[in-house]
Design an enzyme around this catalytic site. Sequence first.
Site, PDB file in Angstrom:
ATOM      1  N   ARG A  57       3.590  -2.995   0.204  1.00 27.44           N
ATOM      2  CA  ARG A  57       4.120  -1.641   0.183  1.00 27.44           C
ATOM      3  C   ARG A  57       3.780  -0.964   1.496  1.00 27.44           C
ATOM      4  NH1 ARG A  57       2.602   2.992  -4.157  1.00 27.44           N
ATOM      5  NH2 ARG A  57       0.707   3.049  -2.910  1.00 27.44           N
ATOM      6  N   THR A 102       6.151   4.843   3.902  1.00 24.89           N
ATOM      7  CA  THR A 102       7.394   5.065   3.132  1.00 24.89           C
ATOM      8  C   THR A 102       7.204   4.730   1.653  1.00 24.89           C
ATOM      9  OG1 THR A 102       8.146   2.789   3.437  1.00 24.89           O
ATOM     10  CG2 THR A 102       8.756   4.371   5.158  1.00 24.89           C
ATOM     11  N   ASP A 106      -6.995   0.461  -4.757  1.00 21.27           N
ATOM     12  CA  ASP A 106      -6.063  -0.566  -4.285  1.00 21.27           C
ATOM     13  C   ASP A 106      -6.440  -1.915  -4.918  1.00 21.27           C
ATOM     14  OD1 ASP A 106      -4.256  -1.122  -1.389  1.00 21.27           O
ATOM     15  OD2 ASP A 106      -5.045  -2.775  -2.600  1.00 21.27           O
ATOM     16  N   ASP A 118      -7.044  -4.964  -2.523  1.00 23.97           N
ATOM     17  CA  ASP A 118      -8.295  -4.825  -1.761  1.00 23.97           C
ATOM     18  C   ASP A 118      -9.504  -5.047  -2.646  1.00 23.97           C
ATOM     19  OD1 ASP A 118      -7.113  -4.377   0.668  1.00 23.97           O
ATOM     20  OD2 ASP A 118      -7.204  -2.197   0.525  1.00 23.97           O
TER      21      ASP A 118
HETATM   22  C1  PRP Z   1       0.171  -2.972  -4.737  1.00 23.28           C
HETATM   23  C2  PRP Z   1       0.289  -3.493  -6.153  1.00 23.28           C
HETATM   24  C3  PRP Z   1       1.767  -3.519  -6.382  1.00 23.28           C
HETATM   25  C4  PRP Z   1       2.220  -2.308  -5.597  1.00 23.28           C
HETATM   26  C5  PRP Z   1       2.489  -1.190  -6.557  1.00 23.28           C
HETATM   27  O1  PRP Z   1       0.432  -3.976  -3.829  1.00 23.28           O
HETATM   28  O2  PRP Z   1      -0.321  -4.738  -6.344  1.00 23.28           O
HETATM   29  O3  PRP Z   1       2.402  -4.675  -5.906  1.00 23.28           O
HETATM   30  O4  PRP Z   1       1.158  -1.948  -4.706  1.00 23.28           O
HETATM   31  O5  PRP Z   1       3.040  -0.101  -5.918  1.00 23.28           O
HETATM   32  P1  PRP Z   1       4.537   0.358  -6.184  1.00 23.28           P
HETATM   33  O6  PRP Z   1       4.744   0.359  -7.662  1.00 23.28           O
HETATM   34  O7  PRP Z   1       4.577   1.744  -5.592  1.00 23.28           O
HETATM   35  O8  PRP Z   1       5.464  -0.566  -5.461  1.00 23.28           O
HETATM   36  P2  PRP Z   1       0.310  -3.763  -2.229  1.00 23.28           P
HETATM   37  O9  PRP Z   1       1.622  -3.348  -1.662  1.00 23.28           O
HETATM   38  O10 PRP Z   1      -0.875  -2.883  -1.935  1.00 23.28           O
HETATM   39  O11 PRP Z   1       0.077  -5.233  -1.709  1.00 23.28           O
HETATM   40  P3  PRP Z   1      -1.140  -6.233  -1.956  1.00 23.28           P
HETATM   41  O12 PRP Z   1      -1.089  -6.670  -3.399  1.00 23.28           O
HETATM   42  O13 PRP Z   1      -0.836  -7.341  -1.014  1.00 23.28           O
HETATM   43  O14 PRP Z   1      -2.424  -5.510  -1.634  1.00 23.28           O
HETATM   44  N1  URA Z   2      -1.135  -0.074  -5.459  1.00 22.13           N
HETATM   45  C1  URA Z   2      -2.423  -0.159  -5.864  1.00 22.13           C
HETATM   46  O1  URA Z   2      -3.067  -1.211  -5.691  1.00 22.13           O
HETATM   47  N2  URA Z   2      -2.974   0.902  -6.457  1.00 22.13           N
HETATM   48  C2  URA Z   2      -2.310   2.044  -6.678  1.00 22.13           C
HETATM   49  O2  URA Z   2      -2.880   3.002  -7.249  1.00 22.13           O
HETATM   50  C3  URA Z   2      -0.968   2.131  -6.235  1.00 22.13           C
HETATM   51  C4  URA Z   2      -0.411   1.049  -5.641  1.00 22.13           C
END
Ligand code: PRP
Ligand code: URA
Length: 209
Positions: free
Chosen positions: A104, A108, A200, A203
Amino acid sequence: MSKITVVDHPLIQHKLTLLRDRETGSMEFRTLVGEIATLICYEATRDLPLEDVEIETPICRTTTKEIAGKKLAIVPILRAGMGMVDGVLALLPSVKVGHIGLYRDPKTLKPHEYYCKLPNDIDQRDVIVLDPMCATGGSAIDAITQIKLRSPKTIKFMCIIAAPEGLKALQEAHPDVDIFCASVDSHLNEHGYIVPGLGDAGDRIYGTK
Ligand code: PRP
Ligand code: URA
């Protein structure tokens, strides 16, 4: 419109409290994500069809039930969805596993796809998409749109924490996809994070912050 099931078993609620706690470290966090995924999966598979099978117990011959050879696939959304895979495989050891990589954009909040590898025979399978978080819903919507291009039989979406905004967007974009989660939280903050949420997920699973 799709159905939303909030799996609020006491064991899940207890584990969710530990998961949300900022003091919980990566090792325990990973364990909890896996355990909660197993417990949600138990509900998400409640409608698996059964068929009769004849066996012999040590006492007598009897007719009993087994799962009717349904073909399933799970698709974690990378990275954080990977944390749910082992927990689901604990109940469904012979499913095929596809992967969709999305991140994400922090400004944006739009998802960007960087990887997609799905089972060749996904058109003959029922698919469960895995991601611990459904915030704006953008990542789940995009992942499901990608999977639908390959015509799976059905799709379900399993997450741990969802925001009302994400659930609404997901239901509007994919009204045929039933959703299973452990909690629907209050709202998204100005950075698109779920409140109260857990921070997150990626993370915290991988210790990258
Ligand atoms: C996080 C989470 C989802 C997304 C949710 O991933 O694991 O995939 O955000 O957000 P949304 O509903 O607004 O799309 P992230 O993009 O942080 O990637 P990662 O799992 O690689 O840390
Ligand atoms: N992605 C995450 O990992 N946590 C949130 O709260 C939103 C998006």
